[in-house]
Design a protein around this motif. Structure first.
Motif, short mmCIF file in Angstrom:
data_model
loop_
_atom_site.label_atom_id
_atom_site.label_comp_id
_atom_site.label_asym_id
_atom_site.label_seq_id
_atom_site.Cartn_x
_atom_site.Cartn_y
_atom_site.Cartn_z
N THR A 148 62.43 -32.21 27.59
CA THR A 148 61.86 -31.30 28.58
C THR A 148 62.09 -29.86 28.18
N ALA A 149 61.15 -29.01 28.62
CA ALA A 149 61.43 -27.58 28.61
C ALA A 149 62.46 -27.29 29.69
N LEU A 150 63.11 -26.15 29.60
CA LEU A 150 64.07 -25.73 30.61
C LEU A 150 63.54 -24.50 31.34
N PRO A 151 63.70 -24.44 32.66
CA PRO A 151 63.25 -23.25 33.39
C PRO A 151 63.92 -21.99 32.85
N ASP A 152 63.24 -20.86 32.97
CA ASP A 152 63.84 -19.60 32.55
C ASP A 152 65.02 -19.24 33.44
N ILE A 153 64.84 -19.40 34.74
CA ILE A 153 65.91 -19.18 35.71
C ILE A 153 66.36 -20.54 36.20
N ARG A 154 67.59 -20.88 35.92
CA ARG A 154 68.06 -22.23 36.21
C ARG A 154 69.52 -22.19 36.66
N PRO A 155 69.76 -21.85 37.93
CA PRO A 155 71.15 -21.79 38.42
C PRO A 155 71.88 -23.11 38.27
N TYR A 156 71.14 -24.21 38.39
CA TYR A 156 71.77 -25.52 38.25
C TYR A 156 70.70 -26.54 37.90
N TRP A 157 71.04 -27.42 36.95
CA TRP A 157 70.23 -28.61 36.71
C TRP A 157 71.14 -29.69 36.15
N ASN A 158 70.72 -30.94 36.33
CA ASN A 158 71.48 -32.04 35.73
C ASN A 158 70.59 -33.26 35.56
N ILE A 159 71.15 -34.28 34.95
CA ILE A 159 70.48 -35.56 34.78
C ILE A 159 71.55 -36.64 34.78
N GLN A 160 71.26 -37.77 35.44
CA GLN A 160 72.22 -38.87 35.51
C GLN A 160 71.50 -40.20 35.44
N LEU A 161 72.28 -41.24 35.15
CA LEU A 161 71.76 -42.60 35.12
C LEU A 161 72.30 -43.39 36.31
N ASN A 162 71.44 -44.24 36.87
CA ASN A 162 71.80 -45.13 37.97
C ASN A 162 71.51 -46.57 37.57
N ASP A 163 72.12 -47.50 38.28
CA ASP A 163 71.82 -48.90 38.02
C ASP A 163 70.56 -49.31 38.79
N PRO A 164 70.08 -50.54 38.62
CA PRO A 164 68.84 -50.94 39.30
C PRO A 164 68.95 -51.03 40.82
N LEU A 165 70.17 -50.95 41.36
CA LEU A 165 70.35 -51.00 42.81
C LEU A 165 70.58 -49.62 43.40
N PHE A 166 70.32 -48.57 42.61
CA PHE A 166 70.43 -47.18 43.05
C PHE A 166 71.87 -46.75 43.27
N ASN A 167 72.78 -47.33 42.51
CA ASN A 167 74.17 -46.85 42.46
C ASN A 167 74.34 -46.05 41.17
N ALA A 168 75.18 -45.03 41.21
CA ALA A 168 75.54 -44.35 39.97
C ALA A 168 76.26 -45.34 39.07
N VAL A 169 75.92 -45.34 37.78
CA VAL A 169 76.73 -46.11 36.85
C VAL A 169 78.04 -45.35 36.61
N GLU A 170 78.99 -46.00 36.05
CA GLU A 170 80.31 -45.41 35.81
C GLU A 170 80.17 -44.03 35.17
N TYR A 171 80.74 -43.00 35.81
CA TYR A 171 80.60 -41.66 35.25
C TYR A 171 81.93 -40.98 34.96
N VAL A 172 83.04 -41.63 35.21
CA VAL A 172 84.32 -41.06 34.80
C VAL A 172 84.61 -41.45 33.35
N TYR A 173 84.53 -42.73 33.06
CA TYR A 173 84.86 -43.24 31.72
C TYR A 173 83.62 -43.51 30.88
N ARG A 174 82.45 -43.07 31.34
CA ARG A 174 81.22 -43.19 30.57
C ARG A 174 80.48 -41.85 30.63
N LEU A 175 79.79 -41.51 29.56
CA LEU A 175 79.02 -40.27 29.50
C LEU A 175 77.62 -40.53 30.05
#
Length: 390
Positions: free
Chosen positions: A266-293
């Motif tokens: 993706t392109a990145l906005p010129d003004i971007r106070p905050y953005w992120n991206i994450q992965l979830n499992d098929p049931l809409f739970n966050a996958v492990e994010y402490v011990y996984r990147l």
């Protein structure tokens, strides 16, 4: 004749959550069946806080989604919630901390506490920039349906029918930013917090047992809907009613084979106070994010030399920047966020063989060594554990 309460009968509505297996992607898969049972129990554990920790006359912060990972959550956010009532006045006070964003949302119902969310949801939002809160400084804000007569301090409106407040501590640099320290108090005359009656305890346990099914009925359609409308590996940007008004979400459902990689670009906005991206499992739970990147954000991500972001989903470390580790899932959800940005680019996803990954990346894409990756993960674990998630 015994009059002892029948706990199993009180918990019978949990079966309605298990019945939601029919709405999962692979109802016959034992792994999906087990994940649903786990999700039901984690939602039930959170419900204890929702129904027994505090009440609107005696508010107190309780953890929201972080400890149980349901309804994602955003790995950058620490979520708190407290019951409130729209006809009462509240003071939130403490220290702003130095996290990227501090935001407050009040609404008529918290998800999972009702069978159907009210439409419109009657929510009000304010973040630190709206309220003029200075990083690192002490503050107090009055929340009420109307500004108190003669009050000239910081104030934010709440819906007259409000029943809950959600707070987000949104961090960019997990290791070095300092989360806020907040209190909440009701300013109206109220009686002492009472001992609950037997009937009230029974009622609240019954509501707890309904909570997991209510959650899945509300949120399975969100991720399932993306897959049904656009399929796998395609983003469908959206602004969500009842969510942060300044935020554009870019969800997708991912799918790959073990010998493949997905390149998110993706392109990145010129003004971007905050953005992120994450992965979830098929049931809409966050996958492990402490011990996984399994997530990254605008602080940690490394754009390519052309200024574009390229992140790679793969089951094994691909040795490139911005690896998103799906923690063993070959399909699931992706959630990205543009917060208060001047544009909202729509990313693309390319599905390639892992062995040919570098053929699809810029030639100057750095190599991330196993030692560098281990250090990246070590710092992530340390940073996440130092944030108060419950």
């Amino acid at each position: 004749m015994s009059t002892e309460p029948d706990l199993l009968a009180l918990l019978a509505p949990l079966e309605a959550a298990v019945a939601q297996l029919a709405d999962t992607w692979h109802p016959d898969d034992p792994a999906f069946q087990a994940d649903l049972l786990r999700q039901t129990m984690t939602s039930l554990s959170y419900a204890c806080f929702a129904y027994f920790h505090a009440d609107a006359e005696h508010p107190d912060w309780a953890p929201l989604w972080n400890p149980v990972y349901t309804l994602q959550p955003n790995p950058d956010d620490i979520y708190l919630q407290s019951p409130i009532r729209g006809d009462l006045t509240y003071r939130v006070a403490g220290n702003r901390g130095t996290c990227r964003i501090l935001s407050f949302t009040t609404q008529r119902a918290l998800s999972g506490t009702v069978d159907e969310m009210p439409r419109p949801n009657g929510h009000n939002e304010a973040d630190d920039s709206d309220l003029g809160l200075v990083p690192g400084e002490d503050f107090e804000v009055i929340f009420s349906a109307r500004r108190p007569d003669g009050y000239t301090g910081k104030w934010a409106p709440i819906d007259p029918e409000a029943r809950g407040m959600i707070v987000r501590y949104r961090s960019y640099d997990w290791l070095n930013e300092v989360d806020p320290i907040l209190s909440i108090e009701c300013l109206d005359p109220v009686p002492p917090k009472p001992r609950l009656s037997p009937a009230e305890i029974i009622h609240r346990i019954g509501e707890m047992s309904r909570f997991p099914a209510r959650k899945t009925r509300l949120y399975y359609p969100m991720q399932n809907g993306v897959k049904d409308r656009v399929g796998y590996n395609v983003f469908e940007p959206v602004r969500m009613p009842g969510a942060l008004a300044k935020q554009v979400y870019w969800p997708a459902c991912f799918q790959l084979d073990p010998d493949e990689a997905l390149i998110i670009e993706t392109a990145l906005p010129d003004i971007r106070p905050y953005w992120n991206i994450q992965l979830n499992d098929p049931l809409f739970n966050a996958v492990e994010y402490v011990y996984r990147l399994s997530s990254t954000n605008g602080h940690y991500a490394r754009p390519s030399s052309d200024g574009r972001l390229r992140a790679v989903i793969a089951l094994t470390d691909p040795g490139v920047p911005n690896w998103l580790d799906p923690a063993g899932y070959t399909e699931g959800g992706i959630y990205g966020r543009w917060y208060d940005c001047d544009s909202a680019p729509v990313p693309t996803i390319s599905r390639v063989k892992l062995t040919a990954l570098r053929d699809h990346l810029p030639p100057d894409t750095p190599v991330v060594t196993p030692e560098q990756r281990a250090e990246e993960l070590r710092l992530r674990v340390r940073a996440c554990q130092r944030r108060r998630r419950w």
